[in-house]
Design a protein around this motif. Structure first.
Motif, short mmCIF file in Angstrom:
data_model
loop_
_atom_site.label_atom_id
_atom_site.label_comp_id
_atom_site.label_asym_id
_atom_site.label_seq_id
_atom_site.Cartn_x
_atom_site.Cartn_y
_atom_site.Cartn_z
N PRO A 1 0.83 -1.20 0.00
CA PRO A 1 0.00 0.00 0.00
C PRO A 1 0.87 1.25 0.00
O PRO A 1 1.64 1.50 0.92
CB PRO A 1 -0.80 -0.13 1.30
CG PRO A 1 -0.80 -1.59 1.61
CD PRO A 1 0.53 -2.09 1.13
N MET A 2 0.77 2.03 -1.07
CA MET A 2 1.59 3.24 -1.22
C MET A 2 0.68 4.41 -1.53
O MET A 2 -0.37 4.26 -2.18
CB MET A 2 2.63 3.04 -2.33
CG MET A 2 3.58 1.89 -2.08
SD MET A 2 4.70 1.58 -3.46
CE MET A 2 5.72 3.05 -3.40
N PRO A 3 1.05 5.62 -1.08
CA PRO A 3 0.15 6.77 -1.23
C PRO A 3 0.01 7.30 -2.64
O PRO A 3 -0.98 7.92 -2.97
CB PRO A 3 0.79 7.82 -0.31
CG PRO A 3 2.22 7.43 -0.20
CD PRO A 3 2.24 5.93 -0.30
N ILE A 4 0.99 7.13 -3.52
CA ILE A 4 0.93 7.70 -4.86
C ILE A 4 0.95 6.62 -5.94
O ILE A 4 0.19 6.69 -6.91
CB ILE A 4 2.09 8.69 -5.07
CG1 ILE A 4 1.94 9.89 -4.14
CG2 ILE A 4 2.14 9.16 -6.52
CD1 ILE A 4 3.06 10.89 -4.21
N LEU A 5 1.78 5.61 -5.78
CA LEU A 5 1.94 4.56 -6.78
C LEU A 5 1.23 3.29 -6.36
O LEU A 5 1.14 2.96 -5.18
CB LEU A 5 3.43 4.27 -7.00
CG LEU A 5 4.28 5.39 -7.60
CD1 LEU A 5 5.74 4.98 -7.62
CD2 LEU A 5 3.80 5.72 -9.01
N ASN A 6 0.75 2.56 -7.37
CA ASN A 6 0.14 1.25 -7.14
C ASN A 6 0.69 0.28 -8.18
O ASN A 6 0.70 0.57 -9.37
CB ASN A 6 -1.38 1.33 -7.25
CG ASN A 6 -2.04 -0.03 -7.07
OD1 ASN A 6 -2.26 -0.75 -8.02
ND2 ASN A 6 -2.33 -0.38 -5.82
N PHE A 7 1.16 -0.88 -7.70
CA PHE A 7 1.75 -1.89 -8.58
C PHE A 7 0.88 -3.15 -8.54
O PHE A 7 0.36 -3.52 -7.48
CB PHE A 7 3.16 -2.26 -8.12
CG PHE A 7 4.14 -1.12 -8.14
CD1 PHE A 7 5.00 -0.95 -9.22
CD2 PHE A 7 4.20 -0.22 -7.09
CE1 PHE A 7 5.91 0.10 -9.23
CE2 PHE A 7 5.09 0.83 -7.10
CZ PHE A 7 5.95 0.99 -8.18
N SER A 8 0.77 -3.82 -9.67
CA SER A 8 0.08 -5.11 -9.69
C SER A 8 0.74 -6.01 -10.73
O SER A 8 1.14 -5.57 -11.80
CB SER A 8 -1.41 -4.95 -10.01
OG SER A 8 -1.61 -4.46 -11.31
N SER A 9 0.88 -7.28 -10.36
CA SER A 9 1.50 -8.25 -11.24
C SER A 9 0.75 -9.57 -11.10
O SER A 9 0.49 -10.02 -9.97
CB SER A 9 2.97 -8.45 -10.88
OG SER A 9 3.58 -9.43 -11.68
N ALA A 10 0.38 -10.18 -12.21
CA ALA A 10 -0.36 -11.44 -12.17
C ALA A 10 0.07 -12.32 -13.34
O ALA A 10 0.28 -11.83 -14.45
CB ALA A 10 -1.87 -11.19 -12.23
#
Length: 634
Positions: free
Chosen positions: A590-599
């Motif tokens: 959980p980050m305030p500006i960036l969001n990462f997702s990998s699947a």
């Protein structure tokens, strides 16, 4: 009364030396399809005799914000337990640590995946099929480390195989009409916003920007009627940005609070002006091979070699396409929200919302929408790409209304500025939404539309739509497609069954299928199982009206358009397909500006059967019989 249960023993858990069993399970050993999600024993309630509800198998899909974290924990704890039972302490410890991963893996995998594909796309200008072939192989091998773990799980292998060996085994599992998808998806999204507190424009306003960079890569394996293996590489790269400015947040009113904690509030009105820009590029590359040649070629998927004996044959026989899509939209929206939350000040400058669930009603109007798309293709025996189609469309006043829920955990940093202005900077850590109901007018005002197609481009007269199980009885028997009016539906199967006994028997069959098919569906523990129904339509030439007044009236309404621009289609068959998938998802920190997702995942699209509708002649509008070819089991 004693409740009976059935327990299953896997031979690998039997110790001949100690004459003991290390593990007995509530589910039998799984085959390929059940490992991908169709196993009823892995559901909360299997519906099978002598089986108990498995409380640990609850679906996390309905749990807002934390569903991926919960599934990651459950899946890895299960793997750790299985490895521990089999005496594999090292592997058990690795999965135990992964169960508590706060998201570091998601960040590293996302950055690695996006950087690899972006770098290869930049350094290689794809102008011919040979370059595209090399590009696709390199992209696939860059993701093979992650995909091999998914395929090994799907095949139930204890010892890891190379991705090339796994793909050969996967090809042996599919039948003609089935398809397997190996998918890698990576995305980075960023948000920054700022607001001036107060009533609208005195001085209350806010502005924000959202950006997204994502890649999606598919390798599709299917088997043709002739028994050959068809491979299709499918890649999409997306870059998008959304900027907005609006007012109305200052009208929020607390309805329920206690001891400095806000539990419920309402925002009666908010207005936004939004600009969206989006760019999508991608390519498709497909070719067929005999099973024997495929087994030899598969080594290229682990270690590509330019001197492969199949290289020239594949490049010559392949069909390839490159696409580019651009979109620019200016829209306005108005909405109101009812918010349920736990919100309070944390320190002197941070207001913490943890969590907030809002029910939102929204009305949006596209003031201007400009869309362009270009595709270039190269067929068999062609080396270079040539433009096959170009589309340009300008529309306005496309209206959309919807009701949705929005959940988030969000700190808001508050500071004081000059002129007594209070500045607020929202920093959402977790956020997701779900649409409850929506409506669109589907007929915007079109200012300009230009479609250019190469005459050599393949044209298919068949028309296909997809339906869900709940609405299958409302499938239209007749549809018309008009260039200016879109698709118009005619009489449905349900209404036609009142008139024709044969169609009534088809409705009875559907009634018997719907409940057990819905019971098969699941969304839990990184697995899913969904049953889809594909409606196939064929064109009618010189349609003849039938005697029934109800159908004649309906058909007359359907055909009450410009005949020169209208194509009439009749229902040819209903095709039942089951889509089961297994995914390895990496949650983001959980980050305030960036969001990462990998699947990374594997999906098995399985043909279950069909209901074919028969007509007396090529011009009939109503079917006289239905032939059922179904083999739908767990």
């Amino acid at each position: 009364m004693v409740k009976k249960r059935i327990l299953f023993i896997d031979p690998k858990h039997i110790s001949n030396h100690e004459l003991s069993v290390s593990k007995a399970s509530h589910k039998p050993p799984q085959d390929f399809s059940s490992r991908l999600g169709s196993d009823p024993h892995e559901k909360y309630h299997s519906g099978l005799p002598f089986s108990s509800d498995r409380k640990g198998n609850f679906s996390s899909k309905t749990i807002p914000l934390f569903s991926s974290i919960i599934d990651n924990f459950r899946v890895n704890i299960k793997y750790a337990k299985n490895h521990s039972i089999e005496g594999e302490k090292k592997e058990a410890m690795i999965h135990f640590v992964k169960a508590f991963d706060p998201g570091f893996t998601g960040v590293t995998n996302t950055i690695y995946g996006l950087s690899k594909s972006a770098f290869k796309l930049i350094i290689k200008k794809i102008s011919n099929k040979e370059t595209l072939y090399d590009h696709n192989l390199n992209i696939f091998t860059s993701q093979s480390k992650y995909l091999s773990k998914v395929t090994n799980n799907a095949l139930g292998l204890k010892n890891e195989q190379k991705i090339s060996e796994s793909i050969i085994n996967l090809a042996n599992e599919i039948k003609p009409g089935d398809a397997l998808y190996l998918t890698s998806a990576n995305k980075i999204a960023a948000f920054f916003g700022i607001a001036a507190a107060g009533i609208p424009l005195a001085p209350g306003w806010f502005a924000g920007i959202v950006t997204e960079l994502s890649d999606r890569h598919n390798l599709i394996l299917s088997k043709t009627v002739a028994g050959n293996i068809r491979l299709s590489f499918n890649n999409r790269h997306k870059a998008a940005a959304l900027s907005l400015a609006g007012t109305g947040q200052g009208l929020e009113t607390n309805l329920l609070n206690s001891r400095g904690i806000d539990y419920m509030s309402v925002m009666p009105f908010e207005a936004n002006a939004i600009i969206v820009t989006q760019f999508i590029s991608g390519n498709d590359f497909s070719f067929d091979m005999s099973v024997e040649n495929f087994n030899k070629f598969a080594t290229q998927l682990s270690d590509p070699q330019r001197k492969s004996p199949f290289r020239e044959m594949i490049i010559n026989e392949a069909e390839a396409k490159k696409i580019k899509e651009k979109e620019f939209v200016i829209k306005v929206e108005a909405k109101s929200e009812l918010r349920f939350q736990v919100g309070s000040m944390v320190g002197q400058s941070i207001y913490m919302v943890m969590p907030r669930t809002a029910v939102v009603m929204r009305l949006a109007i596209d003031l201007l929408s400009v869309k362009t798309s270009t595709s270039k293709s190269a067929g068999k025996s062609e080396s270079f790409f040539s433009t096959s189609s170009e589309n340009f469309k300008v529309t306005a006043l496309n209206t959309k209304a919807d009701i949705f829920t929005e959940c988030k955990i969000m700190p808001i940093v508050i500071s004081s500025g000059s002129n007594n202005i209070t500045w607020c900077r929202p920093l959402p850590l977790l956020e997701e939404g779900r649409v409850l109901s929506e409506y669109s007018n589907k007929k915007p005002l079109t200012f300009s539309e230009k479609v250019t197609k190469n005459n050599s481009e393949y044209s298919n007269n068949e028309f296909v739509t997809e339906n869900n199980l709940a609405n299958v009885k409302n499938t239209p028997v007749l549809i018309t497609i008009n260039g200016s009016n879109g698709v118009k539906k005619g009489i449905s199967l349900k209404k036609l069954a009142v008139i024709y006994k044969e169609i009534g028997l088809t409705i009875d069959t559907l009634n018997q299928l719907i409940t057990p098919l819905i019971d098969q569906q699941r969304f839990s523990q990184n697995k899913s199982c969904v049953v889809n129904i594909i409606s196939h339509y064929e064109p009618i030439i010189n349609p003849s009206f039938i005697s029934s007044e109800a159908i004649t009236k309906n058909a007359s309404q359907v055909l009450a358009t410009d005949i020169s621009e209208t194509k009439l289609y009749r229902l040819m068959k209903l095709e039942f397909r089951r889509s089961c998938s297994l995914q390895h998802k990496n949650a983001s920190i959980p980050m305030p500006i960036l969001n990462f997702s990998s699947a990374h995942g594997i999906t098995y699209d399985q043909y279950l059967g069909e209901i074919e509708f028969q007509y007396n002649s090529d011009s009939d509008l109503s079917p006289v019989n239905a032939k059922r070819r179904l083999s739908i089991l767990y």
